[in-house]
Scaffold this active site. Structure first.
Site, PDB file in Angstrom:
ATOM      1  N   GLY A  53     -21.670  13.883   9.314  1.00 20.15           N
ATOM      2  CA  GLY A  53     -20.559  14.701   8.831  1.00 20.15           C
ATOM      3  C   GLY A  53     -20.307  15.807   9.835  1.00 20.15           C
ATOM      4  N   CYS A  84     -27.847  11.788  11.200  1.00 17.88           N
ATOM      5  CA  CYS A  84     -27.193  12.983  11.741  1.00 17.88           C
ATOM      6  C   CYS A  84     -27.092  14.085  10.677  1.00 17.88           C
ATOM      7  CB  CYS A  84     -25.840  12.610  12.328  1.00 17.88           C
ATOM      8  SG  CYS A  84     -25.319  13.770  13.577  1.00 17.88           S
ATOM      9  N   TYR A  85     -25.939  14.320  10.082  1.00 12.97           N
ATOM     10  CA  TYR A  85     -25.861  15.353   9.034  1.00 12.97           C
ATOM     11  C   TYR A  85     -26.834  15.025   7.893  1.00 12.97           C
ATOM     12  CZ  TYR A  85     -23.879  18.550   5.559  1.00 12.97           C
ATOM     13  OH  TYR A  85     -23.709  19.536   4.632  1.00 12.97           O
ATOM     14  N   HIS A 171     -27.367   7.887  16.196  1.00 10.92           N
ATOM     15  CA  HIS A 171     -26.538   6.963  15.407  1.00 10.92           C
ATOM     16  C   HIS A 171     -26.939   5.511  15.675  1.00 10.92           C
ATOM     17  CE1 HIS A 171     -23.659   9.845  13.763  1.00 10.92           C
ATOM     18  NE2 HIS A 171     -23.876  10.521  14.871  1.00 10.92           N
ATOM     19  N   GLU A 173     -25.824   3.001  14.154  1.00 13.70           N
ATOM     20  CA  GLU A 173     -24.714   2.100  13.803  1.00 13.70           C
ATOM     21  C   GLU A 173     -23.736   1.845  14.945  1.00 13.70           C
ATOM     22  OE1 GLU A 173     -25.192   5.162  12.865  1.00 13.70           O
ATOM     23  OE2 GLU A 173     -23.330   6.306  12.659  1.00 13.70           O
ATOM     24  N   SER A 226       4.006 -11.731   2.364  1.00 14.49           N
ATOM     25  CA  SER A 226       4.767 -11.320   3.551  1.00 14.49           C
ATOM     26  C   SER A 226       4.506 -12.262   4.722  1.00 14.49           C
ATOM     27  CB  SER A 226       4.355  -9.901   3.945  1.00 14.49           C
ATOM     28  OG  SER A 226       3.026  -9.918   4.452  1.00 14.49           O
ATOM     29  N   GLY A 227       3.441 -13.064   4.599  1.00 13.38           N
ATOM     30  CA  GLY A 227       3.071 -13.912   5.736  1.00 13.38           C
ATOM     31  C   GLY A 227       2.053 -13.211   6.623  1.00 13.38           C
ATOM     32  N   GLY A 228       1.723 -11.951   6.316  1.00 11.08           N
ATOM     33  CA  GLY A 228       0.661 -11.240   7.035  1.00 11.08           C
ATOM     34  C   GLY A 228      -0.700 -11.753   6.553  1.00 11.08           C
ATOM     35  N   VAL A 229      -1.764 -11.294   7.216  1.00  5.35           N
ATOM     36  CA  VAL A 229      -3.090 -11.843   6.916  1.00  5.35           C
ATOM     37  C   VAL A 229      -3.508 -11.581   5.456  1.00  5.35           C
ATOM     38  CG1 VAL A 229      -5.533 -11.790   7.539  1.00  5.35           C
ATOM     39  CG2 VAL A 229      -3.803 -11.492   9.290  1.00  5.35           C
ATOM     40  N   ASP A 230      -3.403 -10.330   5.012  1.00  3.12           N
ATOM     41  CA  ASP A 230      -3.959  -9.988   3.701  1.00  3.12           C
ATOM     42  C   ASP A 230      -3.253 -10.727   2.558  1.00  3.12           C
ATOM     43  OD1 ASP A 230      -5.490  -8.315   5.200  1.00  3.12           O
ATOM     44  OD2 ASP A 230      -4.412  -6.490   4.666  1.00  3.12           O
ATOM     45  N   SER A 231      -1.924 -10.722   2.572  1.00  3.87           N
ATOM     46  CA  SER A 231      -1.239 -11.387   1.454  1.00  3.87           C
ATOM     47  C   SER A 231      -1.408 -12.904   1.551  1.00  3.87           C
ATOM     48  CB  SER A 231       0.231 -10.981   1.367  1.00  3.87           C
ATOM     49  OG  SER A 231       0.967 -11.436   2.465  1.00  3.87           O
ATOM     50  N   SER A 232      -1.498 -13.437   2.755  1.00  2.00           N
ATOM     51  CA  SER A 232      -1.672 -14.887   2.892  1.00  2.00           C
ATOM     52  C   SER A 232      -3.037 -15.328   2.365  1.00  2.00           C
ATOM     53  CB  SER A 232      -1.544 -15.317   4.354  1.00  2.00           C
ATOM     54  OG  SER A 232      -0.267 -15.002   4.840  1.00  2.00           O
ATOM     55  N   LYS A 375     -11.231  -6.129   7.044  1.00  3.81           N
ATOM     56  CA  LYS A 375     -10.249  -7.039   7.651  1.00  3.81           C
ATOM     57  C   LYS A 375     -10.905  -8.269   8.301  1.00  3.81           C
ATOM     58  CE  LYS A 375      -5.760  -7.125   8.743  1.00  3.81           C
ATOM     59  NZ  LYS A 375      -4.706  -6.644   7.839  1.00  3.81           N
TER      60      LYS A 375
END
Ligand code: XMP
Length: 519
Positions: A53, A84-85, A171, A173, A226-232, A375
């Site tokens: 943080g 870290c924090y 870190h 990660e 919409s034809g985008g990744v998420d809605s498809s 994603k």
């Protein structure tokens, strides 16, 4: 299934920690640092990670843990790792001393391990780690041992085996800590005894089952596609779960790319055999409302409102034929709904004007099957579900489409010019084999006429700007340093082949200060 909770203290890497844990095979969720202990209990976490943080633990109003936190974790033998924090906070709350350091330690640093512990199992005596801190621990509490140090930081890692508390100043990660994954794996599997259960195969079956249970045997679902990744991906998942009881609405808003409406229909109706795919051609309505509108925000507003109206009308029409339409599916993904400091300020603002919220009075229950996924997880699921790769790996395309890529008022002629130029650009980028390495590549129409020459004739035509950027999350972006020959080929083809363009420029702006889109 085992679950890790990451408590967010406002660090820029909170989502990254969460992602890493999932990549290592354990399901992980982010909760705010001040979450109720009761809520935490309900999650039944196998271990808890406290993120980094921006604050200093000794400052007034800096984020703290709830009073009962350590009692809860110790009593239930839940290991806690502070990064870290979080590393400072554990020590601070238990009576140690944290002080500002004169010079900030930043970048790749040599970590010297001074106390062997399971958390550093199968690592070297020295490791390269990524540091970024201005405070450090100067006094450690009884019961804790310093596990590692750096040249200037005496407590770069600590542990208390009895209370199962661990802290890292560095870190693990980030990719700049080469053995970071190994360290996190040690924490997950050797200290917290997690089981490696988070696999996407299992996710599909589980989710399909859950969807079936929730929707029931008769109800129907509406989805804006919409034809985008998420809605498809949402669409194919729902189709798998409830078959033709899914109704997809695809709206042609007049500002789509060349042949997009044909390609999306081809994919879903023909290839994927969607029976209830409803194509709504609203091109004329959108273009009529957008005629002569100059202001970018006004363009976005008109497109947003018009979309909602068109979508609502189609839904009402479908509801008349199918009164059992009870759900509205949305392609919301994890970062859209879980805000961390890195996503909240900037992305909340971006989302608010990118994504549309449908009116409450639609009275449909919302279902968001991808709500827990990132994603790249959505992409993997999509491929497993048989969506073609060109949909999965598509560059992002804004909801208001080409309207934000034509500066000033839009009309059919300008749209035609832009579509042709864009088609050439994408074809060349694909042929060069670099489409998948780029975040976005597109053309922009500049409503500015300049003089050119074609054969014996003087021309007076518009400018096309080429925008190609690299990015990981669209918050920042750099223009791509494209090969000169490729750039020349693209420019020459556009100027020669697209009627209405006689000059092509390459956009060398980064974000910030510029945005990726033009409006
Ligand atoms: P900017 O132009 O803000 O864009 O740098 C950041 C990313 O967001 C995309 N973008 C949109 N996506 N609806 C969307 O779904 C929108 O209204 C919208 N505007 C911008 C843009 O393409 C880039 O990837």
């Amino acid at each position: 299934m085992d679950i890790i909770v990451v408590l967010d203290f406002g660090g820029q890497y909170t989502h990254l920690i969460n992602r890493r844990i999932r990549d290592l095979g354990v399901y992980s969720e982010i909760l705010p640092y001040d979450v109720d202990i009761e809520k935490l209990k309900k999650k039944n976490p196998k271990a808890i990670i406290l993120s980094g943080g921006p604050g200093s633990v000794y400052e007034k109003n800096s984020p703290q843990l709830k009073n009962e936190f350590f009692e809860f974790t110790t009593r239930n033998k839940i290991p806690v790792l502070g990064i870290c924090y979080g590393h400072h906070l554990i020590m601070h709350l238990l009576g140690g001393k944290i002080e500002p350091k004169e010079a900030k330690e930043y970048g790749r640093t040599n970590l010297i391990i001074i106390e062997p512990d399971l958390i550093f199992d199968s690592l070297g005596k020295e490791e390269i780690v990524w540091m970024s801190h201005g405070d450090q621990i100067t006094e450690i509490v009884k019961g804790f041992k310093a596990y590692a140090k750096t040249e200037t930081c005496p407590v770069a890692a600590y542990g208390n085996q009895e209370k199962l508390l661990y802290g890292f100043q560095f870190h693990p990660e980030v990719s700049n800590t080469p053995n970071g994954n190994k360290i996190l794996e040690n924490f997950l599997y050797k200290i917290a005894s997690c089981k490696k259960e988070w696999k996407l195969e299992g996710w599909i079956d589980r989710t399909v089952e859950e969807i079936r249970k929730e929707i029931g045997p008769n109800n129907r679902v509406i989805l804006g596609l919409s034809g985008g990744v998420d809605s498809s991906v949402t669409a194919v998942l729902l189709q798998k779960a409830i078959g033709d009881r899914l109704h997809c609405i695809f709206v042609n808003n007049g500002v789509l790319r060349k042949n997009e409406e044909k390609e999306v229909q081809e994919t879903f109706k023909k290839k994927l055999k969607f029976k209830n795919f409803h194509y709504v051609d609203a091109e004329d309505l959108f273009l009529k409302r957008l005629a002569e509108v100059e202001d970018p925000e006004e363009k976005r507003r008109i497109i947003g409102h018009t979309f909602i109206g068109v979508f609502e009308n189609k839904t009402i029409e479908l509801e008349k034929a199918h009164p059992d339409i009870k759900y509205l599916a949305q392609g919301t993904i994890y970062p859209d709904r879980v805000e961390t400091s890195a996503t909240s300020k900037v992305s909340a603002k971006i989302k608010s004007h990118h994504n549309l919220t449908l009116p409450d009075d639609m009275k449909l229950k919302i279902i968001e099957p991808l709500r827990d996924l990132y994603k790249d997880e959505v992409r993997k699921i999509g491929l497993k579900l048989g969506l073609p790769e060109y949909i999965i790996n598509r560059h992002p395309f804004p909801g208001p489409g080409l309207a934000v890529r034509i500066v000033g008022p839009i009309d059919k002629d300008k749209l035609m010019i832009l579509r042709s130029a864009d088609e050439i650009l994408i074809e060349e980028i694909r042929n060069a084999g670099i489409y998948d390495q780029i975040w976005q590549a597109f053309c922009v129409f500049l409503p500015l006429k300049t003089v050119g020459i074609m054969g014996d004739y003087r021309t007076y035509e518009y400018i096309c700007s080429i925008r190609i950027v690299e990015s990981t999350d669209a918050m920042t972006a750099n223009f791509t340093k494209l090969d000169w020959d490729l750039l020349e080929r693209i420019g020459t083809r556009i100027a020669n082949e697209v009627k209405g363009i006689n000059r092509v420029v390459y956009d060398i702006s980064n974000k910030p200060p510029s945005t990726i889109e033009y409006e």
